[in-house]
Design an enzyme around this catalytic site. Structure first.
Site, short mmCIF file in Angstrom:
data_model
loop_
_atom_site.label_atom_id
_atom_site.label_comp_id
_atom_site.label_asym_id
_atom_site.label_seq_id
_atom_site.Cartn_x
_atom_site.Cartn_y
_atom_site.Cartn_z
N HIS A 292 -3.22 7.41 2.92
CA HIS A 292 -3.66 6.12 2.38
C HIS A 292 -5.06 5.83 2.93
CE1 HIS A 292 -3.79 2.04 1.16
NE2 HIS A 292 -3.57 1.52 2.36
N CYS B 142 0.82 -1.22 0.00
CA CYS B 142 0.00 0.00 0.00
C CYS B 142 0.85 1.27 0.00
CB CYS B 142 -0.93 0.01 1.20
SG CYS B 142 -2.14 -1.31 1.12
N ASN C 74 -10.05 0.47 0.07
CA ASN C 74 -8.58 0.45 0.00
C ASN C 74 -8.15 -0.18 -1.33
OD1 ASN C 74 -5.86 -0.03 0.28
ND2 ASN C 74 -6.01 -0.94 2.33
O1 UT7 Z 1 -3.68 -1.09 3.67
C1 UT7 Z 1 -2.77 -1.87 4.37
C2 UT7 Z 1 -2.83 -1.59 5.79
N1 UT7 Z 1 -4.03 -2.15 6.37
C3 UT7 Z 1 -4.68 -1.45 7.30
O2 UT7 Z 1 -4.34 -0.33 7.58
C4 UT7 Z 1 -5.80 -2.15 8.03
C5 UT7 Z 1 -5.65 -1.94 9.52
N2 UT7 Z 1 -6.66 -2.61 10.31
C6 UT7 Z 1 -7.95 -2.23 10.30
O3 UT7 Z 1 -8.35 -1.36 9.59
C7 UT7 Z 1 -8.89 -2.92 11.29
O4 UT7 Z 1 -8.13 -3.65 12.22
C8 UT7 Z 1 -9.93 -3.84 10.63
C9 UT7 Z 1 -10.91 -2.99 9.82
C10 UT7 Z 1 -9.23 -4.82 9.70
C11 UT7 Z 1 -10.71 -4.61 11.69
O5 UT7 Z 1 -11.29 -3.71 12.61
P1 UT7 Z 1 -11.09 -3.90 14.18
O6 UT7 Z 1 -11.86 -2.85 14.82
O7 UT7 Z 1 -9.61 -3.96 14.44
O8 UT7 Z 1 -11.79 -5.28 14.42
P2 UT7 Z 1 -11.20 -6.62 15.05
O9 UT7 Z 1 -10.42 -7.36 14.03
O10 UT7 Z 1 -10.55 -6.32 16.35
O11 UT7 Z 1 -12.53 -7.39 15.33
C12 UT7 Z 1 -13.48 -6.93 16.29
C13 UT7 Z 1 -14.71 -7.81 16.23
C14 UT7 Z 1 -14.39 -9.29 16.24
O12 UT7 Z 1 -15.39 -9.95 16.98
P3 UT7 Z 1 -15.12 -10.40 18.51
O13 UT7 Z 1 -13.92 -11.31 18.45
O14 UT7 Z 1 -14.83 -9.12 19.24
O15 UT7 Z 1 -16.38 -11.06 18.88
C15 UT7 Z 1 -14.50 -9.68 14.80
O16 UT7 Z 1 -14.88 -11.04 14.62
O17 UT7 Z 1 -15.40 -7.54 15.01
C16 UT7 Z 1 -15.63 -8.78 14.32
N3 UT7 Z 1 -15.60 -8.52 12.90
C17 UT7 Z 1 -16.69 -8.19 12.21
N4 UT7 Z 1 -17.96 -8.04 12.56
C18 UT7 Z 1 -18.84 -7.69 11.60
C19 UT7 Z 1 -14.54 -8.52 12.08
N5 UT7 Z 1 -14.91 -8.21 10.83
C20 UT7 Z 1 -16.25 -8.00 10.90
C21 UT7 Z 1 -17.21 -7.64 9.93
N6 UT7 Z 1 -18.49 -7.49 10.33
N7 UT7 Z 1 -16.90 -7.41 8.63
#
Ligand code: UT7
Length: 329
Positions: free
Chosen positions: A256, A116, A286
């Site tokens: 980004h 990215c 993205n």
């Molecule tokens: O471009 C390259 C660089 N990449 C980035 O900059 C991405 C950086 N990371 C992020 O943007 C975020 O970490 C994500 C968008 C990927 C994820 O968001 P988050 O707030 O960090 O969520 P998480 O992975 O900590 O998940 C929180 C909860 C989980 O459930 P539990 O374990 O708390 O019950 C996930 O299973 O959200 C759940 N979850 C979802 N729920 C509904 C994960 N994806 C989804 C979804 N819909 N699509």
């Protein structure tokens, strides 16, 4: 000898027509528009659906538009750099396909991969080419067909990514405009947190890798999120300090487009209000190497000569950085 700067003299872009919105995604995986909007900030993304079309198709469209807008004969271009993580083929380069299709017979062309962060890295290289005095017209194109490596059964990654391409033309100037400064870094610690498990030379494609769904983006989102916020913010602060930039004289921050919360945190650190932050994450998601040039494409009509821009990105590797760009038209 007078100092030569590399200035952007035009922008082109292309996004595919097909719109994959959150409603449709919610029917594919267990997610909701509300979750995606609050946790990421994406409403819809573009997908290149047509069979047989890859990244070079979008890059070609973006570069063609750029050449038309800037009245540039394809034969005048000295060099094309395509930065992508989703090349048409392992080899030859996507850039070689683009120059062939567009008749850029006097250009040498190559791909650069920095995930990215690719556009920032490629701009730094292109700027050096211009400053050498040997190249007068260099095109940098950031293009990715992320849908080709997104697992549409994985709700943790599939809402994030989209397809698109943006391109800029760089030319020399002796005036104080253009690519003024940059801070770019790579640390190699990011491999476990963001990569594609198979398909490369460590683990070539096999029935096993396909059966185990190893040809998709693997991301540990929370870890990537933390590194992204810290490193993008630190790089921006360094570039701002080094160039006397502050909330008063920064016209635009161009981050980004990976997560609205990351963008918000970076803008906060610079104390720049969100009105001065270029945003198109809601519409395109993205697009990896495509995000920065696509945002320039979207905001081109709002830019004025002399505007101070800070660009920043973060990607797999990890790769990250920030740059100071003084807009030239
Ligand atoms: O471009 C390259 C660089 N990449 C980035 O900059 C991405 C950086 N990371 C992020 O943007 C975020 O970490 C994500 C968008 C990927 C994820 O968001 P988050 O707030 O960090 O969520 P998480 O992975 O900590 O998940 C929180 C909860 C989980 O459930 P539990 O374990 O708390 O019950 C996930 O299973 O959200 C759940 N979850 C979802 N729920 C509904 C994960 N994806 C989804 C979804 N819909 N699509």
């Amino acid at each position: 000898m007078e100092k030569i700067n590399a200035v952007i003299t035009g922008v082109g872009g292309y996004v595919p027509e097909y719109i994959l919105n959150n409603e449709e995604l919610s029917r594919m995986v267990d997610t909701t528009d509300e979750w995606i909007m609050t946790r990421i900030g994406i409403k819809e993304r573009r997908i290149l659906k047509e069979e047989g079309l890859g990244t070079s198709y979008m890059a070609r469209k973006a570069v063609k538009q750029l050449l038309q807008k800037t009245n540039t004969d394809p034969q005048e271009v000295d060099c094309l750099i395509v930065t992508t993580s989703t090349p048409d083929y392992h080899f030859p380069s996507t850039a070689s396909i683009v120059v062939g299709r567009l008749g850029m017979q006097n250009a040498y062309a190559f791909d650069m991969q920095a995930a990215c962060c690719g556009f920032l890295y490629a701009m730094e290289v292109a700027s050096g080419l211009i400053q050498s005095g040997r190249y007068k017209k260099v095109v940098v194109c950031g293009a990715d067909k992320m849908s080709s490596m997104v697992d549409y059964t994985d709700r943790a990654t599939c809402p994030i990514f989209g397809d698109g391409a943006g391109a800029v033309l760089l030319e020399p100037t002796t005036e104080e405009y253009g690519w003024m400064d940059s801070h770019l870094r790579t640390d190699g610690h990011g491999l476990p947190f963001l990569h594609m498990k198979a398909g490369g030379s460590v683990c070539p494609p096999s029935h096993f890798t396909v059966a185990n769904r190893m040809h998709y983006v693997h991301q540990e989102g929370r870890t990537v999120f933390k590194f992204a916020v810290t490193n993008m913010s630190d790089s921006c602060a360094l570039i701002a300090d080094r160039n006397g930039l502050n909330k008063e004289n920064i016209a635009w921050v161009l981050p980004h487009q990976a997560n609205l919360r990351i963008i918000d945190a970076v803008a906060n650190r610079l104390e720049v209000p969100m009105e001065k932050v270029m945003l198109n994450i809601q519409r395109y998601g993205n697009t990896s190497a495509g995000t920065l040039p696509l945002a320039l494409w979207d905001y081109e009509s709002q830019l004025n000569k002399g505007d101070n821009l800070i660009l920043t990105a973060f990607g797999a590797g990890f790769t990250w950085g920030a740059a100071y760009l003084k807009w030239g038209y």
